[in-house]
Design a protein around this motif. Structure first.
Motif, PDB file in Angstrom:
ATOM      1  N   ASP A  43     -21.242  35.204  10.805  1.00 33.30           N
ATOM      2  CA  ASP A  43     -22.211  34.787  11.826  1.00 33.30           C
ATOM      3  C   ASP A  43     -21.603  33.651  12.641  1.00 33.30           C
ATOM      4  O   ASP A  43     -20.451  33.250  12.427  1.00 33.30           O
ATOM      5  CB  ASP A  43     -23.559  34.391  11.211  1.00 33.30           C
ATOM      6  CG  ASP A  43     -23.476  33.187  10.279  1.00 33.30           C
ATOM      7  OD1 ASP A  43     -22.455  32.462  10.300  1.00 33.30           O
ATOM      8  OD2 ASP A  43     -24.435  32.960   9.517  1.00 33.30           O
ATOM      9  N   ALA A  44     -22.389  33.109  13.578  1.00 32.85           N
ATOM     10  CA  ALA A  44     -21.866  32.117  14.516  1.00 32.85           C
ATOM     11  C   ALA A  44     -21.598  30.760  13.887  1.00 32.85           C
ATOM     12  O   ALA A  44     -20.951  29.905  14.503  1.00 32.85           O
ATOM     13  CB  ALA A  44     -22.835  31.969  15.687  1.00 32.85           C
ATOM     14  N   GLU A  45     -22.094  30.537  12.658  1.00 37.07           N
ATOM     15  CA  GLU A  45     -21.912  29.243  12.004  1.00 37.07           C
ATOM     16  C   GLU A  45     -20.525  29.090  11.386  1.00 37.07           C
ATOM     17  O   GLU A  45     -20.103  27.971  11.082  1.00 37.07           O
ATOM     18  CB  GLU A  45     -22.975  29.051  10.919  1.00 37.07           C
ATOM     19  CG  GLU A  45     -24.386  28.875  11.451  1.00 37.07           C
ATOM     20  CD  GLU A  45     -24.513  27.636  12.314  1.00 37.07           C
ATOM     21  OE1 GLU A  45     -24.237  26.533  11.825  1.00 37.07           O
ATOM     22  OE2 GLU A  45     -24.871  27.791  13.496  1.00 37.07           O
ATOM     23  N   GLY A  46     -19.835  30.194  11.198  1.00 36.49           N
ATOM     24  CA  GLY A  46     -18.565  30.151  10.489  1.00 36.49           C
ATOM     25  C   GLY A  46     -17.361  29.841  11.356  1.00 36.49           C
ATOM     26  O   GLY A  46     -17.457  29.729  12.590  1.00 36.49           O
ATOM     27  N   GLU A  47     -16.211  29.744  10.693  1.00 34.80           N
ATOM     28  CA  GLU A  47     -14.946  29.524  11.383  1.00 34.80           C
ATOM     29  C   GLU A  47     -14.380  30.864  11.844  1.00 34.80           C
ATOM     30  O   GLU A  47     -14.444  31.857  11.122  1.00 34.80           O
ATOM     31  CB  GLU A  47     -13.947  28.845  10.439  1.00 34.80           C
ATOM     32  CG  GLU A  47     -14.384  27.485   9.944  1.00 34.80           C
ATOM     33  CD  GLU A  47     -13.401  26.909   8.928  1.00 34.80           C
ATOM     34  OE1 GLU A  47     -12.347  27.553   8.694  1.00 34.80           O
ATOM     35  OE2 GLU A  47     -13.689  25.837   8.373  1.00 34.80           O
ATOM     36  N   TYR A  68     -27.798  43.508   4.539  1.00 31.18           N
ATOM     37  CA  TYR A  68     -27.213  42.317   5.157  1.00 31.18           C
ATOM     38  C   TYR A  68     -26.804  42.662   6.586  1.00 31.18           C
ATOM     39  O   TYR A  68     -25.857  43.421   6.801  1.00 31.18           O
ATOM     40  CB  TYR A  68     -26.001  41.824   4.370  1.00 31.18           C
ATOM     41  CG  TYR A  68     -26.364  41.077   3.103  1.00 31.18           C
ATOM     42  CD1 TYR A  68     -26.597  39.702   3.126  1.00 31.18           C
ATOM     43  CD2 TYR A  68     -26.481  41.747   1.888  1.00 31.18           C
ATOM     44  CE1 TYR A  68     -26.935  39.007   1.969  1.00 31.18           C
ATOM     45  CE2 TYR A  68     -26.818  41.056   0.720  1.00 31.18           C
ATOM     46  CZ  TYR A  68     -27.039  39.698   0.774  1.00 31.18           C
ATOM     47  OH  TYR A  68     -27.379  39.019  -0.362  1.00 31.18           O
ATOM     48  N   VAL A  69     -27.529  42.105   7.539  1.00 30.39           N
ATOM     49  CA  VAL A  69     -27.220  42.366   8.941  1.00 30.39           C
ATOM     50  C   VAL A  69     -25.829  41.853   9.285  1.00 30.39           C
ATOM     51  O   VAL A  69     -25.095  42.467  10.061  1.00 30.39           O
ATOM     52  CB  VAL A  69     -28.287  41.713   9.846  1.00 30.39           C
ATOM     53  CG1 VAL A  69     -27.897  41.828  11.312  1.00 30.39           C
ATOM     54  CG2 VAL A  69     -29.650  42.359   9.616  1.00 30.39           C
ATOM     55  N   ARG A  70     -25.440  40.734   8.681  1.00 31.63           N
ATOM     56  CA  ARG A  70     -24.107  40.185   8.959  1.00 31.63           C
ATOM     57  C   ARG A  70     -23.007  41.163   8.540  1.00 31.63           C
ATOM     58  O   ARG A  70     -21.967  41.265   9.204  1.00 31.63           O
ATOM     59  CB  ARG A  70     -23.933  38.848   8.226  1.00 31.63           C
ATOM     60  CG  ARG A  70     -24.715  37.699   8.852  1.00 31.63           C
ATOM     61  CD  ARG A  70     -24.505  36.406   8.094  1.00 31.63           C
ATOM     62  NE  ARG A  70     -25.168  36.413   6.796  1.00 31.63           N
ATOM     63  CZ  ARG A  70     -24.700  35.806   5.700  1.00 31.63           C
ATOM     64  NH1 ARG A  70     -23.542  35.175   5.751  1.00 31.63           N
ATOM     65  NH2 ARG A  70     -25.379  35.845   4.573  1.00 31.63           N
ATOM     66  N   SER A  71     -23.248  41.896   7.460  1.00 28.85           N
ATOM     67  CA  SER A  71     -22.256  42.887   7.027  1.00 28.85           C
ATOM     68  C   SER A  71     -22.166  44.042   8.016  1.00 28.85           C
ATOM     69  O   SER A  71     -21.079  44.578   8.266  1.00 28.85           O
ATOM     70  CB  SER A  71     -22.613  43.416   5.632  1.00 28.85           C
ATOM     71  OG  SER A  71     -22.477  42.409   4.661  1.00 28.85           O
ATOM     72  N   ILE A  72     -23.325  44.433   8.570  1.00 35.08           N
ATOM     73  CA  ILE A  72     -23.332  45.498   9.581  1.00 35.08           C
ATOM     74  C   ILE A  72     -22.495  45.080  10.784  1.00 35.08           C
ATOM     75  O   ILE A  72     -21.665  45.852  11.293  1.00 35.08           O
ATOM     76  CB  ILE A  72     -24.774  45.817  10.024  1.00 35.08           C
ATOM     77  CG1 ILE A  72     -25.581  46.416   8.864  1.00 35.08           C
ATOM     78  CG2 ILE A  72     -24.777  46.754  11.228  1.00 35.08           C
ATOM     79  CD1 ILE A  72     -25.169  47.810   8.447  1.00 35.08           C
TER      80      ILE A  72
END
Length: 301
Positions: free
Chosen positions: A89-93, A179-183
Protein backbone atom coordinates in the motif's frame (compact mmCIF):
# COMPACT_ATOMS: atom_id res chain seq x y z
CA UNK A 1 -17.17 -14.40 43.94
CA UNK A 2 -16.84 -13.53 40.23
CA UNK A 3 -16.08 -9.92 39.39
CA UNK A 4 -19.03 -8.02 38.01
CA UNK A 5 -18.58 -6.71 34.47
CA UNK A 6 -18.53 -2.97 34.12
CA UNK A 7 -20.92 -1.34 31.70
CA UNK A 8 -24.44 -1.75 30.39
CA UNK A 9 -26.04 -4.97 29.23
CA UNK A 10 -26.91 -3.58 25.80
CA UNK A 11 -27.08 -5.69 22.65
CA UNK A 12 -27.23 -4.90 18.94
CA UNK A 13 -25.24 -3.81 15.91
CA UNK A 14 -23.85 -0.39 15.06
CA UNK A 15 -22.66 0.22 11.51
CA UNK A 16 -19.70 2.59 11.51
CA UNK A 17 -18.30 4.38 8.46
CA UNK A 18 -14.70 4.09 9.61
CA UNK A 19 -12.43 7.05 8.90
CA UNK A 20 -8.87 6.67 7.66
CA UNK A 21 -6.11 6.72 10.26
CA UNK A 22 -7.77 4.60 12.94
CA UNK A 23 -7.41 0.92 13.72
CA UNK A 24 -10.49 -1.29 13.89
CA UNK A 25 -9.77 -1.85 17.58
CA UNK A 26 -9.81 1.90 18.23
CA UNK A 27 -13.24 2.15 16.58
CA UNK A 28 -14.63 -0.70 18.67
CA UNK A 29 -13.28 0.90 21.84
CA UNK A 30 -14.92 4.22 20.95
CA UNK A 31 -18.28 2.55 20.28
CA UNK A 32 -18.04 0.55 23.49
CA UNK A 33 -17.35 3.78 25.41
CA UNK A 34 -20.16 5.67 23.65
CA UNK A 35 -22.72 3.04 24.64
CA UNK A 36 -21.13 2.28 28.01
CA UNK A 37 -21.37 -1.34 26.88
CA UNK A 38 -19.82 -4.24 28.77
CA UNK A 39 -18.99 -6.21 25.63
CA UNK A 40 -18.14 -5.30 22.03
CA UNK A 41 -16.44 -6.72 18.96
CA UNK A 42 -16.25 -6.19 15.21
CA UNK A 43 -16.94 -8.31 12.14
CA UNK A 44 -13.86 -8.06 9.94
CA UNK A 45 -10.75 -5.91 10.39
CA UNK A 46 -10.05 -2.94 8.15
CA UNK A 47 -6.52 -1.60 7.68
CA UNK A 48 -5.92 1.71 9.51
CA UNK A 49 -5.85 3.71 6.27
CA UNK A 50 -8.98 2.05 4.88
CA UNK A 51 -12.44 3.56 5.22
CA UNK A 52 -15.98 2.23 5.09
CA UNK A 53 -18.10 -0.37 6.81
CA UNK A 54 -16.96 -1.61 10.18
CA UNK A 55 -19.86 -3.44 11.81
CA UNK A 56 -19.56 -3.34 15.61
CA UNK A 57 -21.47 -5.86 17.70
CA UNK A 58 -22.50 -5.15 21.29
CA UNK A 59 -23.49 -7.66 23.95
CA UNK A 60 -25.38 -10.67 22.64
CA UNK A 61 -24.83 -9.53 19.05
CA UNK A 62 -21.20 -10.66 19.38
CA UNK A 63 -22.54 -14.22 19.10
CA UNK A 64 -23.62 -13.44 15.53
CA UNK A 65 -20.24 -12.00 14.43
CA UNK A 66 -19.17 -15.19 12.55
CA UNK A 67 -22.16 -14.89 10.20
CA UNK A 68 -21.11 -11.38 9.14
CA UNK A 69 -17.44 -12.34 8.94
CA UNK A 70 -18.34 -15.20 6.60
CA UNK A 71 -20.63 -13.06 4.40
CA UNK A 72 -19.66 -11.48 1.08
CA UNK A 73 -18.08 -8.02 1.19
CA UNK A 74 -17.61 -5.29 -1.40
CA UNK A 75 -14.49 -3.13 -1.70
CA UNK A 76 -13.75 -0.14 -3.93
CA UNK A 77 -10.06 0.59 -4.22
CA UNK A 78 -7.53 2.54 -6.23
CA UNK A 79 -4.39 0.82 -7.48
CA UNK A 80 -1.27 2.83 -8.21
CA UNK A 81 0.39 1.30 -11.24
CA UNK A 82 4.14 1.42 -11.80
CA UNK A 83 5.28 0.94 -8.20
CA UNK A 84 5.56 -1.94 -5.75
CA UNK A 85 5.93 -1.33 -2.02
CA UNK A 86 6.99 -3.57 0.85
CA UNK A 87 3.55 -3.16 2.49
CA UNK A 88 1.57 -3.40 -0.79
CA UNK A 89 0.00 0.00 0.00
CA UNK A 90 1.00 3.67 -0.08
CA UNK A 91 2.44 3.60 3.46
CA UNK A 92 5.33 1.34 2.53
CA UNK A 93 8.74 1.83 0.98
CA UNK A 94 8.97 1.59 -2.80
CA UNK A 95 10.69 -1.67 -3.70
CA UNK A 96 10.31 -1.61 -7.47
CA UNK A 97 9.27 0.66 -10.35
CA UNK A 98 8.18 0.22 -13.94
CA UNK A 99 7.46 2.57 -16.84
CA UNK A 100 5.10 0.05 -18.42
CA UNK A 101 1.42 1.03 -18.43
CA UNK A 102 -1.11 -1.56 -19.66
CA UNK A 103 -4.15 -0.67 -21.72
CA UNK A 104 -7.69 -0.89 -20.33
CA UNK A 105 -8.29 -4.03 -22.40
CA UNK A 106 -5.16 -5.65 -20.95
CA UNK A 107 -6.30 -4.75 -17.44
CA UNK A 108 -9.80 -6.16 -17.98
CA UNK A 109 -8.36 -9.39 -19.39
CA UNK A 110 -5.99 -9.76 -16.42
CA UNK A 111 -8.80 -9.20 -13.93
CA UNK A 112 -10.58 -12.30 -15.20
CA UNK A 113 -7.82 -14.42 -13.66
CA UNK A 114 -8.73 -13.14 -10.20
CA UNK A 115 -12.38 -14.19 -10.26
CA UNK A 116 -13.72 -17.40 -8.73
CA UNK A 117 -11.76 -19.63 -6.34
CA UNK A 118 -8.23 -18.23 -6.27
CA UNK A 119 -5.14 -18.79 -4.12
CA UNK A 120 -3.88 -15.68 -2.39
CA UNK A 121 -0.72 -14.95 -0.38
CA UNK A 122 -1.45 -12.36 2.35
CA UNK A 123 0.88 -9.32 2.57
CA UNK A 124 3.92 -9.69 4.78
CA UNK A 125 2.72 -6.64 6.66
CA UNK A 126 -0.49 -8.30 7.87
CA UNK A 127 -1.88 -9.86 11.05
CA UNK A 128 -1.42 -13.41 9.77
CA UNK A 129 0.36 -15.55 12.35
CA UNK A 130 3.65 -17.26 11.46
CA UNK A 131 4.76 -19.74 14.13
CA UNK A 132 2.65 -17.90 16.68
CA UNK A 133 3.87 -14.39 15.82
CA UNK A 134 2.16 -11.74 13.70
CA UNK A 135 3.65 -11.42 10.23
CA UNK A 136 3.92 -7.64 10.45
CA UNK A 137 6.17 -7.93 13.52
CA UNK A 138 8.54 -10.22 11.65
CA UNK A 139 8.43 -7.90 8.63
CA UNK A 140 9.29 -4.87 10.78
CA UNK A 141 12.30 -6.78 12.09
CA UNK A 142 13.39 -7.49 8.48
CA UNK A 143 13.09 -11.23 9.02
CA UNK A 144 12.96 -13.53 6.01
CA UNK A 145 9.81 -15.68 6.02
CA UNK A 146 7.18 -17.09 3.72
CA UNK A 147 3.39 -16.98 4.05
CA UNK A 148 1.45 -19.91 2.65
CA UNK A 149 -1.16 -19.19 0.00
CA UNK A 150 -4.77 -19.61 1.06
CA UNK A 151 -8.02 -19.91 -0.88
CA UNK A 152 -10.28 -16.91 -1.48
CA UNK A 153 -13.63 -16.74 -3.24
CA UNK A 154 -13.88 -13.67 -5.49
CA UNK A 155 -17.43 -13.12 -6.70
CA UNK A 156 -16.49 -10.28 -9.05
CA UNK A 157 -13.62 -7.91 -9.82
CA UNK A 158 -14.28 -5.11 -12.28
CA UNK A 159 -12.58 -1.98 -13.59
CA UNK A 160 -14.66 1.03 -12.53
CA UNK A 161 -12.51 3.94 -13.69
CA UNK A 162 -9.08 5.00 -14.88
CA UNK A 163 -8.46 8.58 -13.74
CA UNK A 164 -5.02 8.66 -15.37
CA UNK A 165 -2.32 6.36 -16.71
CA UNK A 166 -1.00 5.63 -13.22
CA UNK A 167 -4.28 4.85 -11.44
CA UNK A 168 -7.15 2.39 -11.82
CA UNK A 169 -10.26 2.11 -9.66
CA UNK A 170 -11.53 -1.43 -9.04
CA UNK A 171 -14.54 -2.95 -7.32
CA UNK A 172 -14.26 -6.39 -5.76
CA UNK A 173 -16.88 -8.57 -4.11
CA UNK A 174 -15.28 -11.42 -2.20
CA UNK A 175 -15.67 -13.85 0.67
CA UNK A 176 -13.94 -14.14 4.02
CA UNK A 177 -10.24 -13.48 4.39
CA UNK A 178 -9.58 -11.38 1.29
CA UNK A 179 -6.60 -9.02 1.18
CA UNK A 180 -7.14 -6.18 -1.27
CA UNK A 181 -3.46 -5.29 -1.03
CA UNK A 182 -2.58 -8.76 -2.31
CA UNK A 183 -4.94 -8.30 -5.26
CA UNK A 184 -3.22 -5.02 -6.18
CA UNK A 185 0.25 -6.56 -5.80
CA UNK A 186 -0.56 -9.69 -7.80
CA UNK A 187 -2.42 -7.77 -10.52
CA UNK A 188 0.56 -5.44 -10.94
CA UNK A 189 2.88 -8.41 -11.26
CA UNK A 190 0.59 -10.14 -13.76
CA UNK A 191 0.42 -6.98 -15.88
CA UNK A 192 4.18 -6.56 -15.62
CA UNK A 193 3.88 -2.99 -14.34
CA UNK A 194 3.83 -3.59 -10.56
CA UNK A 195 1.21 -1.99 -8.30
CA UNK A 196 0.00 -1.19 -4.81
CA UNK A 197 -3.17 0.05 -3.11
CA UNK A 198 -3.52 3.82 -2.95
CA UNK A 199 -7.03 4.05 -1.42
CA UNK A 200 -9.41 1.43 -0.04
CA UNK A 201 -13.06 1.60 1.02
CA UNK A 202 -15.36 -1.23 2.14
CA UNK A 203 -18.70 -0.34 0.57
CA UNK A 204 -20.75 -3.07 2.22
CA UNK A 205 -20.29 -6.13 4.39
CA UNK A 206 -23.10 -8.69 4.40
CA UNK A 207 -26.29 -6.72 5.15
CA UNK A 208 -24.45 -3.58 6.34
CA UNK A 209 -23.72 -0.63 4.03
CA UNK A 210 -21.31 2.27 4.47
CA UNK A 211 -23.98 4.70 3.28
CA UNK A 212 -26.01 3.82 6.38
CA UNK A 213 -23.06 3.94 8.76
CA UNK A 214 -22.42 6.49 11.48
CA UNK A 215 -19.36 8.70 11.29
CA UNK A 216 -16.92 9.00 14.16
CA UNK A 217 -18.08 12.58 14.71
CA UNK A 218 -21.72 11.49 14.99
CA UNK A 219 -20.85 8.79 17.50
CA UNK A 220 -18.92 11.24 19.66
CA UNK A 221 -21.69 13.84 19.46
CA UNK A 222 -24.41 11.38 20.51
CA UNK A 223 -22.32 9.38 22.99
CA UNK A 224 -24.20 8.12 26.03
CA UNK A 225 -27.56 9.48 24.89
CA UNK A 226 -30.90 7.80 24.06
CA UNK A 227 -30.48 9.10 20.50
CA UNK A 228 -27.42 6.89 20.02
CA UNK A 229 -29.27 3.88 21.43
CA UNK A 230 -31.91 4.41 18.74
CA UNK A 231 -29.28 3.92 16.02
CA UNK A 232 -28.55 0.40 17.25
CA UNK A 233 -29.73 -2.38 14.94
CA UNK A 234 -31.21 -5.53 16.52
CA UNK A 235 -29.15 -8.64 17.21
CA UNK A 236 -30.90 -10.52 14.40
CA UNK A 237 -29.47 -8.05 11.87
CA UNK A 238 -26.43 -10.32 11.94
CA UNK A 239 -28.49 -13.40 11.08
CA UNK A 240 -30.00 -12.37 7.76
CA UNK A 241 -28.24 -15.14 5.84
CA UNK A 242 -29.96 -17.78 8.00
CA UNK A 243 -33.59 -18.89 7.85
CA UNK A 244 -35.81 -17.88 10.77
CA UNK A 245 -37.99 -20.45 12.51
CA UNK A 246 -40.49 -19.83 15.33
CA UNK A 247 -39.98 -21.46 18.72
CA UNK A 248 -43.04 -22.64 20.62
CA UNK A 249 -43.46 -21.45 24.22
CA UNK A 250 -42.12 -24.73 25.59
CA UNK A 251 -39.46 -24.87 22.90
CA UNK A 252 -38.18 -21.38 23.76
CA UNK A 253 -37.80 -22.35 27.42
CA UNK A 254 -35.80 -25.44 26.52
CA UNK A 255 -33.64 -23.55 24.02
CA UNK A 256 -32.79 -20.84 26.54
CA UNK A 257 -31.47 -23.61 28.78
CA UNK A 258 -29.30 -24.93 25.96
CA UNK A 259 -31.50 -27.93 25.17
CA UNK A 260 -33.16 -28.93 21.87
CA UNK A 261 -36.52 -27.19 21.59
CA UNK A 262 -39.60 -27.47 19.40
CA UNK A 263 -39.89 -24.99 16.54
CA UNK A 264 -42.31 -24.29 13.72
CA UNK A 265 -40.56 -24.23 10.34
CA UNK A 266 -41.48 -24.11 6.65
CA UNK A 267 -39.26 -25.14 3.73
CA UNK A 268 -36.32 -25.94 6.02
CA UNK A 269 -34.08 -28.91 5.31
CA UNK A 270 -33.00 -31.43 7.93
CA UNK A 271 -29.60 -30.37 9.31
CA UNK A 272 -29.87 -26.79 8.03
CA UNK A 273 -28.46 -24.05 10.25
CA UNK A 274 -31.26 -21.68 11.26
CA UNK A 275 -32.17 -19.25 14.02
CA UNK A 276 -35.22 -19.38 16.24
CA UNK A 277 -37.26 -16.44 17.50
CA UNK A 278 -39.90 -16.16 20.22
CA UNK A 279 -42.04 -13.11 20.97
CA UNK A 280 -40.06 -11.12 18.41
CA UNK A 281 -36.63 -11.84 19.88
CA UNK A 282 -33.89 -14.25 18.79
CA UNK A 283 -33.54 -17.23 21.12
CA UNK A 284 -30.91 -19.48 19.57
CA UNK A 285 -28.97 -20.54 16.49
CA UNK A 286 -28.53 -24.19 15.68
CA UNK A 287 -29.39 -27.15 13.46
CA UNK A 288 -32.95 -27.97 12.48
CA UNK A 289 -33.73 -31.64 13.01
CA UNK A 290 -37.26 -32.88 12.49
CA UNK A 291 -39.27 -30.20 14.28
CA UNK A 292 -36.60 -29.32 16.81
CA UNK A 293 -33.74 -26.85 16.92
CA UNK A 294 -30.51 -28.21 18.38
CA UNK A 295 -28.80 -25.04 19.62
CA UNK A 296 -25.15 -24.10 19.07
CA UNK A 297 -25.58 -20.51 20.34
CA UNK A 298 -28.16 -19.27 22.83
CA UNK A 299 -29.10 -15.60 23.28
CA UNK A 300 -29.80 -14.10 26.69
CA UNK A 301 -32.19 -11.32 25.72
Amino acid sequence: MARRKKGRDISGWLVVDKPAGLTSTAVVNKVKWAFEANKAGHAGTLDPDATGVLAVALGEATKTVPYITDALKCYEFTVRLGQATNTDDAEGEVTGESDLRPSEDEIKEALQGFVGEIMQVPPKFSAVKIDGERAYKRARDDEEFEIAARPLWVESLILMDRPDADQIVLEMVCGKGGYVRSIARDLGEKLGCLGHVLKLRRVWSGPFEAAEGMTFEQIEALARTPELDERLLPVEAGLQDLTEVKATDAGATRLRNGNPGQVIAHDVEFGEEVWASHDGKPVAVGQYRGGELHPSRVFNL
